[in-house]
Design an enzyme around this catalytic site. Structure first.
Site, PDB file in Angstrom:
ATOM      1  N   HIS A  52       0.876  -1.198   0.000  1.00 44.87           N
ATOM      2  CA  HIS A  52       0.000   0.000   0.000  1.00 44.87           C
ATOM      3  C   HIS A  52       0.897   1.227   0.000  1.00 44.87           C
ATOM      4  O   HIS A  52       1.511   1.551   1.013  1.00 44.87           O
ATOM      5  CB  HIS A  52      -0.902   0.003   1.235  1.00 44.87           C
ATOM      6  CG  HIS A  52      -1.827   1.185   1.302  1.00 44.87           C
ATOM      7  ND1 HIS A  52      -3.175   1.075   1.529  1.00 44.87           N
ATOM      8  CD2 HIS A  52      -1.605   2.518   1.178  1.00 44.87           C
ATOM      9  CE1 HIS A  52      -3.730   2.264   1.544  1.00 44.87           C
ATOM     10  NE2 HIS A  52      -2.791   3.176   1.332  1.00 44.87           N
TER      11      HIS A  52
ATOM     12  N   HIS B 281      -4.325  -0.785   6.019  1.00 49.07           N
ATOM     13  CA  HIS B 281      -3.876   0.031   7.147  1.00 49.07           C
ATOM     14  C   HIS B 281      -4.796  -0.122   8.361  1.00 49.07           C
ATOM     15  O   HIS B 281      -5.390   0.851   8.830  1.00 49.07           O
ATOM     16  CB  HIS B 281      -3.691   1.506   6.766  1.00 49.07           C
ATOM     17  CG  HIS B 281      -4.736   2.122   5.870  1.00 49.07           C
ATOM     18  ND1 HIS B 281      -6.076   2.025   6.119  1.00 49.07           N
ATOM     19  CD2 HIS B 281      -4.628   2.860   4.744  1.00 49.07           C
ATOM     20  CE1 HIS B 281      -6.734   2.672   5.172  1.00 49.07           C
ATOM     21  NE2 HIS B 281      -5.882   3.180   4.330  1.00 49.07           N
TER      22      HIS B 281
ATOM     23  N   LYS C  68      -9.331  -0.508  -5.659  1.00 47.86           N
ATOM     24  CA  LYS C  68      -9.343   0.160  -4.364  1.00 47.86           C
ATOM     25  C   LYS C  68     -10.715   0.760  -4.086  1.00 47.86           C
ATOM     26  O   LYS C  68     -11.252   1.523  -4.909  1.00 47.86           O
ATOM     27  CB  LYS C  68      -8.282   1.270  -4.359  1.00 47.86           C
ATOM     28  CG  LYS C  68      -8.260   2.115  -3.103  1.00 47.86           C
ATOM     29  CD  LYS C  68      -7.762   1.322  -1.899  1.00 47.86           C
ATOM     30  CE  LYS C  68      -7.947   2.096  -0.615  1.00 47.86           C
ATOM     31  NZ  LYS C  68      -6.727   2.424   0.047  1.00 47.86           N
TER      32      LYS C  68
ATOM     33  N   ASP D 255       1.553   2.575   3.513  1.00 48.73           N
ATOM     34  CA  ASP D 255       0.699   3.752   3.378  1.00 48.73           C
ATOM     35  C   ASP D 255       1.541   5.027   3.425  1.00 48.73           C
ATOM     36  O   ASP D 255       1.062   6.074   3.879  1.00 48.73           O
ATOM     37  CB  ASP D 255      -0.398   3.769   4.453  1.00 48.73           C
ATOM     38  CG  ASP D 255      -1.497   4.777   4.132  1.00 48.73           C
ATOM     39  OD1 ASP D 255      -1.585   5.228   2.972  1.00 48.73           O
ATOM     40  OD2 ASP D 255      -2.253   5.128   5.049  1.00 48.73           O
TER      41      ASP D 255
ATOM     42  N   HIS E 295       1.544   5.383  -1.672  1.00 50.07           N
ATOM     43  CA  HIS E 295       1.143   6.560  -2.456  1.00 50.07           C
ATOM     44  C   HIS E 295       2.385   7.138  -3.122  1.00 50.07           C
ATOM     45  O   HIS E 295       3.292   7.616  -2.432  1.00 50.07           O
ATOM     46  CB  HIS E 295       0.494   7.618  -1.556  1.00 50.07           C
ATOM     47  CG  HIS E 295      -0.753   7.116  -0.909  1.00 50.07           C
ATOM     48  ND1 HIS E 295      -2.000   7.253  -1.479  1.00 50.07           N
ATOM     49  CD2 HIS E 295      -0.949   6.443   0.249  1.00 50.07           C
ATOM     50  CE1 HIS E 295      -2.908   6.697  -0.696  1.00 50.07           C
ATOM     51  NE2 HIS E 295      -2.291   6.195   0.357  1.00 50.07           N
TER      52      HIS E 295
ATOM     53  N   HIS F  72     -10.366   0.802   2.024  1.00 55.12           N
ATOM     54  CA  HIS F  72     -10.163   1.806   3.074  1.00 55.12           C
ATOM     55  C   HIS F  72     -11.359   1.657   4.017  1.00 55.12           C
ATOM     56  O   HIS F  72     -12.460   2.110   3.701  1.00 55.12           O
ATOM     57  CB  HIS F  72     -10.085   3.222   2.496  1.00 55.12           C
ATOM     58  CG  HIS F  72      -9.783   4.250   3.554  1.00 55.12           C
ATOM     59  ND1 HIS F  72      -8.594   4.908   3.634  1.00 55.12           N
ATOM     60  CD2 HIS F  72     -10.532   4.677   4.604  1.00 55.12           C
ATOM     61  CE1 HIS F  72      -8.610   5.711   4.689  1.00 55.12           C
ATOM     62  NE2 HIS F  72      -9.771   5.593   5.294  1.00 55.12           N
TER      63      HIS F  72
END
Ligand code: NCD
Ligand code: ZN
Length: 354
Positions: free
Chosen positions: A14, A175, A100, A248, A16, A137
């Site tokens: 995970h 997460h 996602k 994350d 970004h 999420h």
């Protein structure tokens, strides 16, 4: 005392990476240590179609530092307009690894996410049939629900009903931040897994709020009380293959973090492995680090474990890392674990066995 470890090269399930100048600055931080990462699609505008994912993958590959050996695993951002056939084809072709799900409004750049779960049922059913994993999420967005309860309420009111309605759906709870999520994942034998971040193994909510507000510790889902952090540490270091690393790592510029309305996200790409080695050493679980960072995630995604290896060495003096990463978009503060780091990563010769 153990002073040297060699590990199969790890993956980040995970991550970004952003775009443009930020992408160019943060990509080398992940590519240095990790072989693969699941790349989050919450750009502005989001990565919604297979064409968007192909274009974003090309931009990532173009930003790759010379000599890097790093594979971005692409994801699609689920919207109420997502075409099931596009998802299934993109997964079958190897372009896309997962989809996602952001509940609309749950976190950074999630405005295009799902409001009405009935509207994505056909996509989820097609994904279950084709074996496409859903990264979730897991927070409700109802303003009436306290922010510290949003993950636990999501499990009961959204996730469990979806999993019961579509039993074949493969789901990664991303997460996770609560003992409730850990217990839920442990209660399911197949198809459900969870990623755990580096920072949620280190901080609880006091780190954010006690003795002054610390914007660089603010992320979503927000860190919870200490009992939850301890449950996450127990899960991560247990050797249970349903739990694996998803950093994350979510860079925002310091301007955007240190603001009256600061962005959510901790930037951990640079120092994740030294922090994790410290945590696993504290828990007398260094022998389980490789499972958490290099094996369990690949197993869940049905991918081979990486061929390369890295070595980690425990030095006598603390690592000296810069406090901030300079990027063309502005500086980004590294996550500060609050303790000195003695473990560092070295390249291991491929023939070396642990
Ligand atoms: C992420 C971001 O900045 O994109 N922020 C965060 O606090 N983790 C979004 C997310 O993963 O929720
Ligand atoms: Zn994220």
């Amino acid at each position: 005392m153990i002073r040297r470890l060699t590990l199969t090269r790890p993956d980040d399930w995970h991550l970004h990476l952003r775009d443009g100048a930020m992408l160019r600055a943060v990509l080398p931080e992940s590519a240095r240590h990790f072989a693969r990462a699941i790349v989050m699609p919450n750009l502005v505008p989001p990565v919604v179609t297979s064409a968007d994912a192909a274009a974003y993958r090309d931009r990532i590959l173009a930003a790759m530092p010379p000599g890097a050996d790093f594979t971005p695993l692409m994801t699609l951002y689920l919207t109420e307009e997502t075409d099931p056939a596009d998802v299934v084809d993109a997964h079958a072709s190897g372009l896309v690894t997962a989809v996602k799900l952001y509940p609309a409004g749950a976190t950074t750049n999630s405005a295009s996410g799902v409001r009405d779960f009935d509207r994505v049922r056909a996509v989820l059913e097609a994904m279950a049939q084709a074996g496409v994993p859903l990264c979730v999420h897991g927070e409700v967005t109802d303003p009436a629900v306290d922010i510290f309860d949003r993950e636990a309420v999501f499990i009961d009111t959204v996730l469990d009903p979806i999993r019961r309605a579509i039993p074949g759906l493969r789901v990664i709870m991303e997460h996770v931040t609560t003992a409730d999520a850990v217990a839920y994942v442990r209660s399911v034998d197949a198809g459900l897994a969870a990623t755990i971040t580096t920072h949620h193994l280190v901080i609880n909510r006091n780190h954010i709020l006690a003795g002054g507000i610390r914007p660089h510790y603010y992320c979503l889902p927000v860190a919870k009380r200490e009992t939850h952090r301890l449950a996450l540490r127990a899960a991560a270091t247990s050797g249970d293959a349903r739990f694996f690393l998803g950093t994350d790592s979510a860079p925002h510029t310091d301007d955007a973090k240190e603001s009256a309305c600061g962005c959510a996200g901790c930037f951990t790409a640079t120092n994740t492995l030294p922090i994790l080695a410290h945590v696993f050493e504290d828990e007398a679980a260094l022998d389980r680090l490789e499972g958490f960072v290099s094996r369990h995630g690949a197993g869940y995604y049905g991918l081979p474990v990486n061929a390369g290896r890295i070595a980690m060495v425990r030095g006598e003096t603390p690592l000296e890392l810069p406090a901030r990463l300079a990027t063309g978009a502005g500086s980004v503060t590294l996550f500060d674990p609050g303790f000195p780091l003695f473990w560092r990563v070295e390249d291991a010769p491929p023939s070396e066995v642990s």
